[in-house]
Design a protein around this motif. Structure first.
Motif, PDB file in Angstrom:
ATOM      1  N   VAL A  71       0.370  -4.999  -9.378  1.00  0.00           N
ATOM      2  CA  VAL A  71      -0.266  -6.040  -8.574  1.00  0.00           C
ATOM      3  C   VAL A  71      -1.508  -6.547  -9.280  1.00  0.00           C
ATOM      4  O   VAL A  71      -1.772  -7.762  -9.300  1.00  0.00           O
ATOM      5  N   PHE A  72      -2.264  -5.626  -9.910  1.00  0.00           N
ATOM      6  CA  PHE A  72      -3.481  -6.023 -10.622  1.00  0.00           C
ATOM      7  C   PHE A  72      -3.151  -6.949 -11.791  1.00  0.00           C
ATOM      8  O   PHE A  72      -3.776  -7.996 -11.970  1.00  0.00           O
ATOM      9  N   ILE A  73      -2.141  -6.590 -12.571  1.00  0.00           N
ATOM     10  CA  ILE A  73      -1.759  -7.399 -13.737  1.00  0.00           C
ATOM     11  C   ILE A  73      -1.198  -8.750 -13.286  1.00  0.00           C
ATOM     12  O   ILE A  73      -1.528  -9.796 -13.847  1.00  0.00           O
ATOM     13  N   ALA A  74      -0.372  -8.760 -12.203  1.00  0.00           N
ATOM     14  CA  ALA A  74       0.211 -10.019 -11.710  1.00  0.00           C
ATOM     15  C   ALA A  74      -0.886 -10.946 -11.209  1.00  0.00           C
ATOM     16  O   ALA A  74      -0.847 -12.160 -11.452  1.00  0.00           O
ATOM     17  N   HIS A  96       2.374   0.832  -8.916  1.00  0.00           N
ATOM     18  CA  HIS A  96       2.484  -0.332  -8.032  1.00  0.00           C
ATOM     19  C   HIS A  96       1.174  -1.120  -8.006  1.00  0.00           C
ATOM     20  O   HIS A  96       1.168  -2.354  -8.067  1.00  0.00           O
ATOM     21  N   TYR A  97       0.059  -0.352  -7.907  1.00  0.00           N
ATOM     22  CA  TYR A  97      -1.231  -1.016  -7.880  1.00  0.00           C
ATOM     23  C   TYR A  97      -1.513  -1.704  -9.209  1.00  0.00           C
ATOM     24  O   TYR A  97      -2.051  -2.818  -9.243  1.00  0.00           O
ATOM     25  N   GLN A 143       0.852  -1.196   0.000  1.00  0.00           N
ATOM     26  CA  GLN A 143       0.000   0.000   0.000  1.00  0.00           C
ATOM     27  C   GLN A 143       0.888   1.247   0.000  1.00  0.00           C
ATOM     28  O   GLN A 143       0.965   1.989   0.956  1.00  0.00           O
ATOM     29  N   SER A 144       1.543   1.464  -1.146  1.00  0.00           N
ATOM     30  CA  SER A 144       2.553   2.531  -1.215  1.00  0.00           C
ATOM     31  C   SER A 144       1.978   3.882  -1.642  1.00  0.00           C
ATOM     32  O   SER A 144       2.602   4.919  -1.425  1.00  0.00           O
ATOM     33  N   GLY A 145       0.804   3.866  -2.332  1.00  0.00           N
ATOM     34  CA  GLY A 145       0.225   5.118  -2.825  1.00  0.00           C
ATOM     35  C   GLY A 145       0.579   5.421  -4.278  1.00  0.00           C
ATOM     36  O   GLY A 145       0.039   6.373  -4.846  1.00  0.00           O
ATOM     37  N   TYR A 146       1.465   4.611  -4.922  1.00  0.00           N
ATOM     38  CA  TYR A 146       1.832   4.822  -6.337  1.00  0.00           C
ATOM     39  C   TYR A 146       0.936   3.977  -7.238  1.00  0.00           C
ATOM     40  O   TYR A 146       0.793   2.768  -7.019  1.00  0.00           O
ATOM     41  N   VAL A 147       0.361   4.646  -8.344  1.00  0.00           N
ATOM     42  CA  VAL A 147      -0.581   3.969  -9.224  1.00  0.00           C
ATOM     43  C   VAL A 147       0.083   2.806  -9.956  1.00  0.00           C
ATOM     44  O   VAL A 147      -0.506   1.730 -10.119  1.00  0.00           O
TER      45      VAL A 147
END
Length: 641
Positions: free
Chosen positions: A625-628, A621-622, A615-619
């Motif tokens: 995680v979504f693609i993985a 990163h999210y 939960q870093s706040g960078y888009v």
């Protein structure tokens, strides 16, 4: 409700415990002393009535059922009061000695703020011993057995602010558990064999199991022999016999009245009572009796060798108790159960006298117990000096004091016995008689004679105790002088016991047929011990130090109590502590805490911390995680199908 001495002899001390325990602190020390002594006086009077009725008047055995305690399947146990000659003698002795100790305690402990607690514990101790001796079954007896163990723990550790007292209380409790385990196994074996734990049922069915045996590890064992040995191991713990004796000297950490009660009337005599109560069984277990002879004689000798070098006055008397208990078991092993009980009764008087006399000395010497710091005090406390002389004469078996009759009867029984075990018992009994006289006079000479070795401040406060402490000493002195003579002819008669014991006693003609030397050898041994002590500690007071220096190893061996405590520490205590530490560190710490509830919860916390780092706040990163996650689901669905 009518007065019933059979009831109040047992339950008056319990009422004293409850009354003083609940109301003592609120109503003060005077109330506690008066209430506990009054109720103990009622118990002693009732015990005297029981003695008169059962022992002197020959009333039939009384069984007084109280209530059902346990009823599970075929196992039934009830509370009851069982009075025959044996239990009547024990009840009268316990209540009388305990009453005197209660009275003595009100003077000895009068400055202690916790007198109410002390008096209530004394009453509890007495009640548990009484419950033990009037039981009609082994489970009720075991209740009293464990009860005196709990009470002794409370009394030995009474001064709980002292580390030594706490350690001594724990030691007494733990060492007794070893013997108690064997006792429990013995009770279980008895129930398995007889389908009952009641004495009358057990004794009536003994003939049907005389030849019963079982195999274990390829060897065949007699069932009655195994039961006899197990019960005796239980008695060894409670009566401080060789191997399970180490708790008894340390029990001196309790107040002196506690020492007198433990050593004279309660707890340590329980083992002797148990063996004598089970005498019909032991008469069919000759190998168990041989084992008892060997342990009893060895204990009498062993304790004497230690007592001759101890410097604490209470420890010397404690080891003398250990030795005298050995004599009692020697008699029981020889089949002279009546003489064992006789010595138990005479011993109660002179041992209580010696301990309470030692308490008077300690009280007069400002709580000093080391005999090396005493000396020259007899003029300051002449009455105490006289009663200590009387107690020592009885302990040493000097004619015609109480101990003379009972101790000589034991040695005569050993001489008349057959086999090597009896010879062994007789030789060690004579040696113990010599040492008993020696250390008894060592106490008298070091304590009372010579030049004062205490400082001037202590000597200036030297005084006799008050009447509360002196009266019990005077009464006990009478018993120490006359108890042996008064009971000698009675206890040797099988008719006197009215089937309470299984007896193999000496007849009058057999006793008189003994060689003259056998009659006089115990007396010769006693006077020789007194003479040697007189030379060592009066005529040539530097001689003991010279001999100790000359034979340092032997002296250290005796002074350090044959190194039993050190051996137990190395063989049992230290390994047990290491094993416990290993279980704690490896088992509890690594396995249970590592993989149990604590471990699982810690793993969840760690996983949550790792997930929270995403939960870093960078888009981007999210998005990653979504693609993985999406790719993982596709791969899972593909390979699953």
């Amino acid at each position: 409700m009518t007065y019933d001495p059979y009831f109040w002899a047992v339950f008056a001390p319990l009422l004293g415990f409850l009354t003083v325990g609940v109301f003592g602190y609120g109503l003060g020390k005077k109330f506690s002393a008066l209430a506990s002594c009054t109720l103990m006086a009622l118990a002693a009077y009732s015990g005297g009535c029981v003695f008169y009725d059962i022992v002197l008047q020959g009333a039939p055995t009384k069984l007084i059922p109280l209530m059902t305690w346990i009823s599970v399947g075929q196992f039934h146990v009830k509370w009851a009061l069982y009075y025959d000659v044996l239990s009547a003698l024990m009840v009268s002795m316990v209540t009388f000695i305990s009453f005197l100790i209660h009275v003595y305690s009100t003077g000895y402990m009068q400055d202690d703020p916790h007198l109410p607690r002390f008096m209530s514990y004394l009453s509890l101790f007495t009640f548990m011993m009484l419950m033990l001796v009037v039981s009609d079954n082994l489970v009720q007896l075991f209740f009293g057995w464990e009860g005196v163990g709990v009470a002794s723990y409370l009394l030995i550790g009474f001064w709980y602010y002292k580390d030594s007292a706490n350690a001594a209380a724990m030691k007494a409790f733990i060492v007794n558990r070893i013997g108690d385990l064997a006792f429990i196994l013995g009770i279980g074996a008895i129930f398995y064999t007889f389908d009952s734990v009641e004495f009358l049922n057990i004794f009536s069915n003994l003939s049907s199991v005389t030849d019963d045996s079982f195999k274990f590890l390829g060897y065949e064992f007699s069932r009655l022999e195994v039961i006899g040995v197990l019960l005796f191991i239980g008695a060894m713990g409670k009566s401080a016999q060789l191997g399970l004796h180490t708790w008894l000297p340390d029990a001196m950490e309790g107040p002196t009245p506690v020492s007198a009660l433990i050593h004279a009337a309660t707890m340590v005599t329980a083992g002797v009572f148990l063996v004598c109560r089970m005498s019909p069984l032991y008469e069919l277990a000759p190998h168990a009796k041989t084992f008892i002879i060997i342990i009893g004689a060895s204990t009498a000798f062993f304790a004497g060798t230690i007592a001759i070098t101890q410097n604490d006055i209470k420890r010397v008397i404690a080891y003398s108790t250990c030795s005298q208990l050995g004599y009692m078991f020697l008699a029981a092993g020889l089949g002279a159960y009546n003489i064992a009980i006789f010595h138990l009764l005479t011993h109660a008087f002179f041992k209580a006298l010696l301990f309470l006399g030692a308490g008077s000395i300690i009280h007069a010497m400002s709580d000093e117990q080391d005999m090396r710091r005493m000396g020259g005090i007899w003029r300051g406390i002449p009455v105490t000096y006289v009663v200590m002389w009387i107690g020592s004469l009885a302990l040493a078996g000097i004619p015609f004091f109480a101990g003379y009759y009972s101790k000589d009867a034991i040695l005569e029984a050993a001489w008349m016995g057959e086999g090597l075990a009896s010879n062994y018992g007789y030789l060690l009994g004579i040696a113990a008689a010599f040492m008993t006289a020696f250390y008894s006079w060592r106490v008298l000479l070091l304590t009372f004679t010579g030049k004062p070795r205490a400082d001037d401040k202590v000597m200036s406060h030297l005084h006799e105790p008050g009447l509360q402490m002196m009266l019990p000493l005077m009464v006990l002195s009478i018993g120490a002088i006359f108890a042996g003579y008064a009971g000698f002819d009675y206890v040797r008669s099988p008719e006197f016991w009215n089937h309470a014991l299984s007896l193999e006693t000496l007849g009058e003609d057999e006793g008189h047929a003994l060689p003259t030397l056998v009659h006089f050898l115990p007396i010769i041994a006693a006077f020789s011990g007194i003479g040697l002590a007189y030379v060592f500690y009066y005529q040539q007071p530097k001689l003991p130090a010279f001999i100790a220096q000359k034979f340092q190893a032997l002296y250290a061996f005796s002074l350090n109590k044959w190194y039993f405590d050190e051996a137990y520490q190395r063989v049992f205590v230290s390994p047990a502590q290491k094993i416990g530490a290993s279980f704690w560190m490896q088992g509890d710490g690594k396995i249970i805490d590592g993989y149990g509830p604590d471990g699982v919860s810690q793993k969840v916390v760690d996983f949550a911390k790792r997930m929270s780092s995403l939960q870093s706040g960078y888009v981007y990163h999210y998005a990653f995680v979504f693609i993985a996650g999406f790719v993982s689901l596709i791969l899972y669905a593909y390979f699953w199908n």
